[in-house]
Design a protein around this motif. Sequence first.
Motif, PDB file in Angstrom:
ATOM      1  N   ILE A   1       0.680  -1.132   0.095  1.00  0.00           N
ATOM      2  CA  ILE A   1       0.054   0.102   0.048  1.00  0.00           C
ATOM      3  C   ILE A   1       0.831   1.365   0.033  1.00  0.00           C
ATOM      4  N   GLN A   2       1.935   1.188  -0.077  1.00  0.00           N
ATOM      5  CA  GLN A   2       3.074   2.229   0.088  1.00  0.00           C
ATOM      6  C   GLN A   2       2.612   3.379  -0.905  1.00  0.00           C
TER       7      GLN A   2
ATOM      8  N   ALA B   1       0.094   8.686  -1.569  1.00  0.00           N
ATOM      9  CA  ALA B   1      -0.692   9.630  -2.873  1.00  0.00           C
ATOM     10  C   ALA B   1      -1.945  10.044  -1.830  1.00  0.00           C
ATOM     11  N   ALA B   2      -2.485   9.155  -1.188  1.00  0.00           N
ATOM     12  CA  ALA B   2      -3.754   9.439  -0.406  1.00  0.00           C
ATOM     13  C   ALA B   2      -3.559  10.466   0.727  1.00  0.00           C
TER      14      ALA B   2
ATOM     15  N   SER C   1      -7.919  15.629   2.044  1.00  0.00           N
ATOM     16  CA  SER C   1      -8.163  16.268   3.184  1.00  0.00           C
ATOM     17  C   SER C   1      -8.939  15.382   4.244  1.00  0.00           C
ATOM     18  N   LEU C   2      -8.204  14.871   5.384  1.00  0.00           N
ATOM     19  CA  LEU C   2      -8.684  13.902   6.144  1.00  0.00           C
ATOM     20  C   LEU C   2      -9.241  14.547   7.471  1.00  0.00           C
ATOM     21  N   PRO C   3     -10.327  14.121   7.981  1.00  0.00           N
ATOM     22  CA  PRO C   3     -10.804  14.503   9.332  1.00  0.00           C
ATOM     23  C   PRO C   3      -9.696  14.034  10.475  1.00  0.00           C
TER      24      PRO C   3
ATOM     25  N   ALA D   1      -9.768   3.034   5.039  1.00  0.00           N
ATOM     26  CA  ALA D   1      -9.561   2.011   3.927  1.00  0.00           C
ATOM     27  C   ALA D   1      -9.605   2.912   2.459  1.00  0.00           C
ATOM     28  N   GLN D   2     -10.514   3.927   2.434  1.00  0.00           N
ATOM     29  CA  GLN D   2     -10.808   4.784   1.262  1.00  0.00           C
ATOM     30  C   GLN D   2      -9.322   5.658   1.025  1.00  0.00           C
TER      31      GLN D   2
END
Length: 79
Positions: free
Chosen positions: A5-6, A11-12, A17-19, A28-29
């Motif tokens: 998953i690196q 990239a994610a 913009s994460l809470p 997961a998303q």
Amino acid sequence: MLNDIQKAAIAAARAISLPEILTVRDVAQALQLSLRAARGHIAAGRIPGRRVGRKWVVTRSALLEAVRPFESIDRLVRD
């Protein structure tokens, strides 16, 4: 197993913009994983999280710290 998953993680983490508090679904998303894989990484401690009742939660800072070691690997792969 995090090697799988690196690139998605890097990239994610940069693009989304994460809470501040993430659910397993959010993780997961963000990492482009199945719910089962994300839950497994959290339960195994590869992604630091806490159980709140029957659910896992992860802080944004913990997720970003978990993927940070892969940034240097990504630079090596790109160059």
